[in-house]
Design a protein around this motif. Structure first.
Motif, PDB file in Angstrom:
ATOM      1  N   LEU A  68      59.594  25.747  48.854  1.00 19.62           N
ATOM      2  CA  LEU A  68      60.905  25.377  48.516  1.00 19.62           C
ATOM      3  C   LEU A  68      61.874  26.513  48.841  1.00 19.62           C
ATOM      4  O   LEU A  68      63.009  26.240  49.581  1.00 19.62           O
ATOM      5  N   GLU A 120      62.208  26.559  52.694  1.00 20.26           N
ATOM      6  CA  GLU A 120      63.196  25.294  53.242  1.00 20.26           C
ATOM      7  C   GLU A 120      64.448  25.793  53.030  1.00 20.26           C
ATOM      8  O   GLU A 120      65.165  25.374  53.881  1.00 20.26           O
ATOM      9  N   SER A 131      63.186  20.527  55.843  1.00 21.04           N
ATOM     10  CA  SER A 131      62.652  19.763  54.599  1.00 21.04           C
ATOM     11  C   SER A 131      61.292  19.489  54.596  1.00 21.04           C
ATOM     12  O   SER A 131      60.834  19.043  55.671  1.00 21.04           O
ATOM     13  N   PHE A 132      60.458  19.912  53.721  1.00 21.04           N
ATOM     14  CA  PHE A 132      59.121  19.427  53.394  1.00 21.04           C
ATOM     15  C   PHE A 132      58.843  18.324  52.661  1.00 21.04           C
ATOM     16  O   PHE A 132      59.591  18.035  51.719  1.00 21.04           O
ATOM     17  N   ASP A 133      57.752  17.734  52.928  1.00 20.69           N
ATOM     18  CA  ASP A 133      57.032  16.659  52.295  1.00 20.69           C
ATOM     19  C   ASP A 133      56.118  17.322  51.214  1.00 20.69           C
ATOM     20  O   ASP A 133      55.290  17.908  51.838  1.00 20.69           O
ATOM     21  N   GLU A 134      56.229  16.895  50.108  1.00 19.10           N
ATOM     22  CA  GLU A 134      55.316  17.931  49.383  1.00 19.10           C
ATOM     23  C   GLU A 134      53.945  17.395  49.288  1.00 19.10           C
ATOM     24  O   GLU A 134      52.942  18.211  49.035  1.00 19.10           O
ATOM     25  N   TYR A 188      53.786  26.175  46.432  1.00 17.67           N
ATOM     26  CA  TYR A 188      54.727  25.070  46.236  1.00 17.67           C
ATOM     27  C   TYR A 188      56.158  25.833  46.242  1.00 17.67           C
ATOM     28  O   TYR A 188      57.153  25.275  47.061  1.00 17.67           O
TER      29      TYR A 188
END
Lengths: 84, 408
Positions: free
Chosen positions: A51, A54, A60-63, A47
């Motif tokens: 970040l 990104e 932009s990523f979707d969690e 994760y």
């Protein structure tokens, strides 16, 4: 960051993973596992790496996607999709 | 005197605005140098207090232990603690993984933990959204992570404990380990405190309490016990000490840097933030009794002496009752107020004073309050034969605590 081809994006992603982990990632191939082939990778680091990528690559990523990324190619494909 | 086994110090390490090794800290402390500089961690233009005694976080040294990736993401107080703790273990010649885990204990005091990380995390959440919070945020800031990293990195499998107790937290952790070894619950351990909260919300909070000194300029520093004192100034740091049962330390040829003789902690007063003279007096008397010493045997007092008007006055009132002829000093004028690290850093200074036969002074002390009792507050270092020192640390919530330490 401007990335035009899939090969360039793959190269960029592998390089940035190495910068993030402060380790040599030249062994990574498209089918390399993001967990098994990166030393001590775990869900927190993955994760955190998203970040980092990104900001480094400019998407932009979707969690919710993090759990679905198994290989380097999965990651490249996802970033390509988000860059469009 | 409380019966039990003797407990000695066999190693210590630290991080402070005067340097990140005990020798450098001691040399600069004795030279009267100031650790205060313009705040570098954030732009302090909006705040009244714009100086701090920041420790140099580029000058931290970590061993080859595990979790280096995670350590790099920890709040500064964790990193300072690991730097100090690993140096203490190295100095003591101890490798936790080689020791019997059930005979060891790691105890660390932390008051505010990773407050800078909390503030930065909140700002990022509001700026980027909740999904953009680092998963290392919570692990990085919890007060227990200093003890956790100190235990996990070298593979220590015994108990770890984190103590609150506000600005006395580190001193309470040392007393906790001391008492555990003295009782025979364990034979060795690592204890101390760490704090690094140079972040805007710290300054806003303490400014609202009118607790911070407004000293400014190149010579700006707090003035513990001086009649012109106007508050404390924020410092950063950590100090960790290895304590061992005396016979065990002697048997393995460990360096013996001093002995913990007694400890006490009491609650008292009617105010949640200001120390109370009667309670400070009681804490010192109980610590003396615990150590089996008389007041006349104390060669020097490392006071809480933060520079806060009422707190310093209360402590001096207690000193006047019990130790009217004892030399009184405080390190806060040089390293700042380091919260949970206050007591541990003062303890290291006391141990080095005992080793070297000299007490540091308070460089900013010039004259006491007009109605202050006539006490021996040191403005400059004093060379004297020292066998026993006392260390005070007080904290919000009515905590008053004292250690008595001696030369072996």
């Amino acid at each position: 960051m401007t990335v035009t081809t899939d090969t360039e994006l793959l190269t960029t992603v592998v390089r940035e993973i190495g910068v993030f982990l402060e380790t040599d990632t030249s062994h990574l191939r498209p089918d390399s596992s993001l967990t098994a082939e990166l030393d001590n990778m775990n869900s927190l680091k993955l994760y955190e790496m998203m970040l980092y990528l990104e900001d480094a690559i400019g998407f932009s990523f979707d969690e919710k996607v993090v759990d679905r990324l198994d290989t380097v190619q999965d990651l490249v494909d996802y970033i390509r999709e988000r860059l469009r | 005197m409380t019966a039990g086994r003797r407990v000695v110090v066999t190693g210590f390490g630290l991080a402070s605005a005067l340097g990140n090794t005990p020798d450098r800290f001691w040399c600069r402390l004795l030279a009267g140098e100031s650790g205060f500089r313009p705040i570098s961690r954030f732009d302090p233009a909006r705040h009244k207090s714009r100086l701090a005694a920041e420790a140099d976080d580029r000058d931290l040294h970590f061993g080859k232990g595990a979790l280096a990736f995670e350590l790099a993401r920890m709040a500064s107080f964790v990193r300072f603690a690991v730097h100090a703790g690993e140096a203490a273990l190295e100095g003591a010649g101890l490798e936790p993984v080689r020791e019997a885990a059930d005979r060891g204990l790691i105890a660390v005091g932390a008051a505010m933990g990773g407050l800078p990380n909390i503030e930065a995390g909140v700002l990022r959440q509001e700026d980027r959204g909740p999904g953009k919070t680092t998963p290392f945020l919570i692990p990085s800031l919890i007060p227990g992570m200093a003890a956790g990293m100190l235990a996990l990195r070298p593979g220590f499998q015994g108990p770890q404990q984190t103590l609150g107790g506000a600005c006395a937290a580190g001193r309470l952790a040392i007393a906790h380990l001391f008492q555990a070894i003295r009782r025979g619950d364990c034979d060795w351990g690592l204890a101390g405190g760490a704090e690094a909260v140079t972040t805007p919300i710290t300054f806003s909070g303490f400014e609202a309490m009118n607790a911070l000194s407004l000293a400014s300029g190149p010579d700006g520093a707090p003035r513990p016990f001086d009649r012109r004192r106007d508050g404390f100034m924020v410092g950063e740091g950590a100090a960790l000490l290895v304590l061992e049962e005396w016979g065990r330390a002697r048997a393995r040829g460990a360096p013996v840097l001093g002995e913990i003789l007694g400890a006490a902690s009491v609650t008292g007063g009617t105010d949640i933030v200001t120390p109370d003279a009667a309670s400070a007096d009681r804490s010192m008397r109980l610590a003396l009794a615990d150590a089996g010493r008389e007041a006349g045997e104390i060669g020097g007092l490392f006071a809480q002496g933060s520079g806060v008007v009422r707190g310093d006055a209360a402590e001096l009132e207690a000193v006047a009752r019990l130790l009217p002829r004892v030399a009184v000093t405080s390190i806060k004028a040089q390293v700042g107020y380091t919260f949970a690290a206050n007591g541990p850093l003062s303890l290291v200074a006391a141990l080095m004073s005992l080793q070297n036969g000299v007490l540091p002074g308070i460089p900013t002390f010039e004259s006491p309050d007009p109605d202050s009792p006539d006490l021996r507050i040191l403005a400059a270092p004093r060379t004297c034969p020292l066998r026993t020192c006392m260390v005070n640390a007080h904290g919000f919530g009515g905590v008053h605590s004292t250690l008595v330490v001696g030369r072996t």
